[in-house]
Motif scaffolding. Structure first.
Motif, PDB file in Angstrom:
ATOM      1  N   ILE A 121      29.332  48.562  19.048  1.00 46.05           N
ATOM      2  CA  ILE A 121      28.091  49.323  19.038  1.00 46.05           C
ATOM      3  C   ILE A 121      27.173  48.754  17.961  1.00 46.05           C
ATOM      4  O   ILE A 121      27.614  48.042  17.060  1.00 46.05           O
ATOM      5  N   ASP A 122      25.892  49.100  18.077  1.00 47.10           N
ATOM      6  CA  ASP A 122      24.922  48.770  17.040  1.00 47.10           C
ATOM      7  C   ASP A 122      24.022  49.988  16.836  1.00 47.10           C
ATOM      8  O   ASP A 122      24.405  51.104  17.210  1.00 47.10           O
ATOM      9  N   ASP A 123      22.862  49.811  16.274  1.00 48.15           N
ATOM     10  CA  ASP A 123      22.003  50.956  15.953  1.00 48.15           C
ATOM     11  C   ASP A 123      21.504  51.693  17.186  1.00 48.15           C
ATOM     12  O   ASP A 123      21.016  52.828  17.078  1.00 48.15           O
ATOM     13  N   ASP A 124      21.595  51.077  18.363  1.00 45.19           N
ATOM     14  CA  ASP A 124      21.181  51.727  19.609  1.00 45.19           C
ATOM     15  C   ASP A 124      22.367  52.185  20.442  1.00 45.19           C
ATOM     16  O   ASP A 124      22.220  52.485  21.633  1.00 45.19           O
ATOM     17  N   GLY A 125      23.556  52.217  19.826  1.00 50.83           N
ATOM     18  CA  GLY A 125      24.732  52.688  20.542  1.00 50.83           C
ATOM     19  C   GLY A 125      25.531  51.557  21.166  1.00 50.83           C
ATOM     20  O   GLY A 125      25.450  50.400  20.737  1.00 50.83           O
ATOM     21  N   MET A 126      26.313  51.899  22.163  1.00 48.13           N
ATOM     22  CA  MET A 126      27.190  50.916  22.797  1.00 48.13           C
ATOM     23  C   MET A 126      26.387  49.749  23.347  1.00 48.13           C
ATOM     24  O   MET A 126      25.361  49.921  24.003  1.00 48.13           O
ATOM     25  N   GLN A 127      26.869  48.522  23.064  1.00 38.60           N
ATOM     26  CA  GLN A 127      26.203  47.315  23.537  1.00 38.60           C
ATOM     27  C   GLN A 127      26.539  47.119  25.018  1.00 38.60           C
ATOM     28  O   GLN A 127      27.685  46.818  25.371  1.00 38.60           O
ATOM     29  N   THR A 128      25.564  47.273  25.882  1.00 37.20           N
ATOM     30  CA  THR A 128      25.846  47.296  27.313  1.00 37.20           C
ATOM     31  C   THR A 128      26.206  45.918  27.881  1.00 37.20           C
ATOM     32  O   THR A 128      26.895  45.837  28.898  1.00 37.20           O
ATOM     33  N   ASP A 129      25.771  44.837  27.233  1.00 37.42           N
ATOM     34  CA  ASP A 129      26.232  43.514  27.673  1.00 37.42           C
ATOM     35  C   ASP A 129      27.744  43.401  27.484  1.00 37.42           C
ATOM     36  O   ASP A 129      28.462  42.926  28.382  1.00 37.42           O
ATOM     37  N   ALA A 130      28.222  43.851  26.324  1.00 34.89           N
ATOM     38  CA  ALA A 130      29.662  43.836  26.066  1.00 34.89           C
ATOM     39  C   ALA A 130      30.395  44.803  26.990  1.00 34.89           C
ATOM     40  O   ALA A 130      31.514  44.532  27.431  1.00 34.89           O
ATOM     41  N   LEU A 131      29.756  45.933  27.289  1.00 33.73           N
ATOM     42  CA  LEU A 131      30.368  46.886  28.221  1.00 33.73           C
ATOM     43  C   LEU A 131      30.535  46.263  29.597  1.00 33.73           C
ATOM     44  O   LEU A 131      31.590  46.407  30.235  1.00 33.73           O
ATOM     45  N   HIS A 132      29.512  45.580  30.062  1.00 30.01           N
ATOM     46  CA  HIS A 132      29.591  44.940  31.384  1.00 30.01           C
ATOM     47  C   HIS A 132      30.753  43.962  31.441  1.00 30.01           C
ATOM     48  O   HIS A 132      31.516  43.926  32.419  1.00 30.01           O
ATOM     49  N   GLU A 133      30.911  43.167  30.399  1.00 28.10           N
ATOM     50  CA  GLU A 133      32.023  42.208  30.357  1.00 28.10           C
ATOM     51  C   GLU A 133      33.369  42.931  30.334  1.00 28.10           C
ATOM     52  O   GLU A 133      34.318  42.524  31.013  1.00 28.10           O
ATOM     53  N   ALA A 134      33.463  43.995  29.559  1.00 29.98           N
ATOM     54  CA  ALA A 134      34.734  44.715  29.441  1.00 29.98           C
ATOM     55  C   ALA A 134      35.104  45.398  30.753  1.00 29.98           C
ATOM     56  O   ALA A 134      36.289  45.410  31.141  1.00 29.98           O
ATOM     57  N   GLY A 154      27.217  58.060  13.487  1.00 33.94           N
ATOM     58  CA  GLY A 154      25.950  58.777  13.532  1.00 33.94           C
ATOM     59  C   GLY A 154      24.898  58.153  14.421  1.00 33.94           C
ATOM     60  O   GLY A 154      23.800  58.704  14.570  1.00 33.94           O
ATOM     61  N   VAL A 155      25.177  56.999  15.061  1.00 35.29           N
ATOM     62  CA  VAL A 155      24.173  56.337  15.892  1.00 35.29           C
ATOM     63  C   VAL A 155      24.027  57.071  17.221  1.00 35.29           C
ATOM     64  O   VAL A 155      24.913  57.807  17.652  1.00 35.29           O
ATOM     65  N   THR A 156      22.889  56.847  17.873  1.00 33.52           N
ATOM     66  CA  THR A 156      22.592  57.494  19.153  1.00 33.52           C
ATOM     67  C   THR A 156      22.304  56.435  20.208  1.00 33.52           C
ATOM     68  O   THR A 156      21.538  55.494  19.972  1.00 33.52           O
ATOM     69  N   LEU A 157      22.915  56.593  21.349  1.00 30.39           N
ATOM     70  CA  LEU A 157      22.696  55.684  22.472  1.00 30.39           C
ATOM     71  C   LEU A 157      21.267  55.852  22.977  1.00 30.39           C
ATOM     72  O   LEU A 157      20.832  56.965  23.299  1.00 30.39           O
ATOM     73  N   SER A 158      20.524  54.756  23.033  1.00 25.89           N
ATOM     74  CA  SER A 158      19.120  54.814  23.443  1.00 25.89           C
ATOM     75  C   SER A 158      18.999  55.205  24.911  1.00 25.89           C
ATOM     76  O   SER A 158      19.944  55.086  25.696  1.00 25.89           O
ATOM     77  N   ALA A 159      17.811  55.667  25.289  1.00 23.04           N
ATOM     78  CA  ALA A 159      17.578  56.061  26.677  1.00 23.04           C
ATOM     79  C   ALA A 159      17.801  54.884  27.626  1.00 23.04           C
ATOM     80  O   ALA A 159      18.419  55.035  28.693  1.00 23.04           O
ATOM     81  N   ALA A 160      17.306  53.704  27.248  1.00 17.30           N
ATOM     82  CA  ALA A 160      17.471  52.539  28.119  1.00 17.30           C
ATOM     83  C   ALA A 160      18.944  52.196  28.302  1.00 17.30           C
ATOM     84  O   ALA A 160      19.393  51.906  29.420  1.00 17.30           O
ATOM     85  N   ARG A 161      19.698  52.259  27.219  1.00 16.83           N
ATOM     86  CA  ARG A 161      21.126  51.932  27.332  1.00 16.83           C
ATOM     87  C   ARG A 161      21.901  53.013  28.078  1.00 16.83           C
ATOM     88  O   ARG A 161      22.916  52.719  28.717  1.00 16.83           O
ATOM     89  N   ARG A 162      21.449  54.254  28.001  1.00 15.28           N
ATOM     90  CA  ARG A 162      22.107  55.296  28.804  1.00 15.28           C
ATOM     91  C   ARG A 162      22.007  54.962  30.282  1.00 15.28           C
ATOM     92  O   ARG A 162      22.998  55.072  31.030  1.00 15.28           O
ATOM     93  N   GLU A 163      20.838  54.551  30.704  1.00 16.52           N
ATOM     94  CA  GLU A 163      20.665  54.195  32.105  1.00 16.52           C
ATOM     95  C   GLU A 163      21.505  52.971  32.462  1.00 16.52           C
ATOM     96  O   GLU A 163      22.130  52.913  33.530  1.00 16.52           O
TER      97      GLU A 163
END
Length: 373
Positions: A121-134, A154-163
């Motif tokens: 994860i980073d400041d915008d939450g779970m890294q979706t590129d890494a999620l796709h690979e996993a 304490g970080v929050t997943l951004s709206a774009a990454r939620r989608e």
């Protein structure tokens, strides 16, 4: 009064924040006005009046429509997560989690014999590129995420990454378990909507609880998701044998909500936690100027890193100084995040938090080969 030991690892509200007066009022009104049937076994989904009131409460607080048909009562988040593991996984299955993640959830996954794989994860939450690979590599049974004011970072997943997250999981038919106990605990701008309200074609179960927004001892929560997914949970042996989950407490909470007291309890918590968060972060800047952290915008926690200082090595020095915390490696498999520690601002008032950080700074000075000494 300053405690002998200030345990900044406690992720729970202080006793003075527990709404005893509001619950007494709700309990007395409930017992006076409602039939004894609330003391019987309950409905598998939960009591209809409570679910209707909960749907209205969530609709107001989320600012997004929530329908009672999308809700099911639980006996708290831990039980709900355990049920999801029992019903949607089998021993040996792989699941994906944020790295780091809630350490006691890792214990539940271990109890079910699950293989846990972390996604960075980073400041915008779970890294979706890494999620796709996993997802492509491991074909997981489910994804566990804490999207808002994550525990421990304490970080929050951004709206774009939620989608993006939901699209990836929908494409690979991965069930998403969203632990959203902090969703309503913002200190300013609210986070993006609950993942359950985003779901379109994705399989999502959002877990909520009154433990973090009212009182932990209620052991009352909910699952928010598509009716067909809730039906699977309702057919479980535990729910069938138990005759529903927590009908009496849900009756008291129904009254707390309908009297308008639940909103007041939540708003008071948000005000107090905002003040305590500022006090903790201000003390960290003053007492530990080399520590790195991001001031939280909600939730319970601050994730602090001190490069060159092992949190596990520091912990006994901290305890000797009268302060405690959770070390970073507790939140991940292996020994990563060794220079990180999770601090909670929920349990102590501002004065006690400042004293706790002062003790932590004193312990850091005694750290062997302190690179900042």
């Amino acid at each position: 009064m300053i405690p002998t030991t200030i345990d900044l690892g406690k992720g729970q509200p202080s006793l003075g924040l527990l709404p005893t007066a509001a619950l007494r009022t709700a309990g007395e009104r409930f017992l006076a006005q409602h039939p004894a049937s609330w003391l019987q076994y309950g409905d598998d989904r939960g009591e209809a009046p409570f679910l209707d009131a909960l749907a209205g409460f969530l609709t107001r607080r989320y600012a997004v429509p929530v329908h009672a048909s999308q809700l099911m009562t639980t006996a708290g988040n831990s039980q709900a997560l355990d049920l999801c593991c029992a019903l949607f996984t089998r021993p040996g299955d792989t699941i994906l989690v944020e790295e780091p993640t809630y350490f006691l959830a890792l214990d539940i996954f271990r109890d079910h014999g699950l293989r846990v794989v972390g996604v960075p994860i980073d400041d915008d939450g779970m890294q979706t590129d890494a999620l796709h690979e996993a997802v492509a590599r491991y074909r997981p049974a489910l994804l566990y995420t804490i999207p808002s004011f994550q525990n421990p970072t304490g970080v929050t997943l951004s709206a774009a990454r939620r989608e993006q997250l939901l699209a990836i999981c929908a494409a690979h038919d991965v069930l998403v378990i969203a632990d959203e106990v902090y969703q309503l605990l913002d200190f300013g701008a609210p986070p993006p909507p609950s993942l359950a309200t985003y779901a379109s074609g994705a399989r999502v179960l959002s877990l909520g609880s009154f433990s973090k927004i009212c009182a932990p001892g209620l052991r009352l929560g909910w699952v928010h998701g598509a009716p067909e997914l809730l039906e699977r949970i309702m057919r479980s042996g535990l729910v069938q044998s138990g005759g529903g989950l927590n009908p009496f407490t849900s009756g008291v909470m129904h009254t707390l909500i309908t009297l308008g007291l639940a909103d007041g309890v939540l708003d008071e918590l948000k005000t107090v936690f905002a003040e305590r968060s500022r006090a903790l972060c201000g003390a960290l800047r003053e007492q530990l100027p080399f520590a790195r952290f991001v001031a939280p915008r909600g939730g319970y926690f601050v994730w602090v890193t001190q490069p060159g200082i092992s949190a596990n090595v520091l912990l006994p020095f901290a305890r000797e100084a009268g302060v405690a915390f959770h070390a970073g490696p507790r939140f991940v498999h292996g020994d990563r995040f060794d220079d990180a520690l999770r601090l909670s601002f929920a349990h102590y008032d501002s004065e006690q938090l400042r004293e706790g950080v002062q003790r932590l700074a004193r312990a850091t000075l005694h750290y062997p080969d302190n690179p900042r000494a």
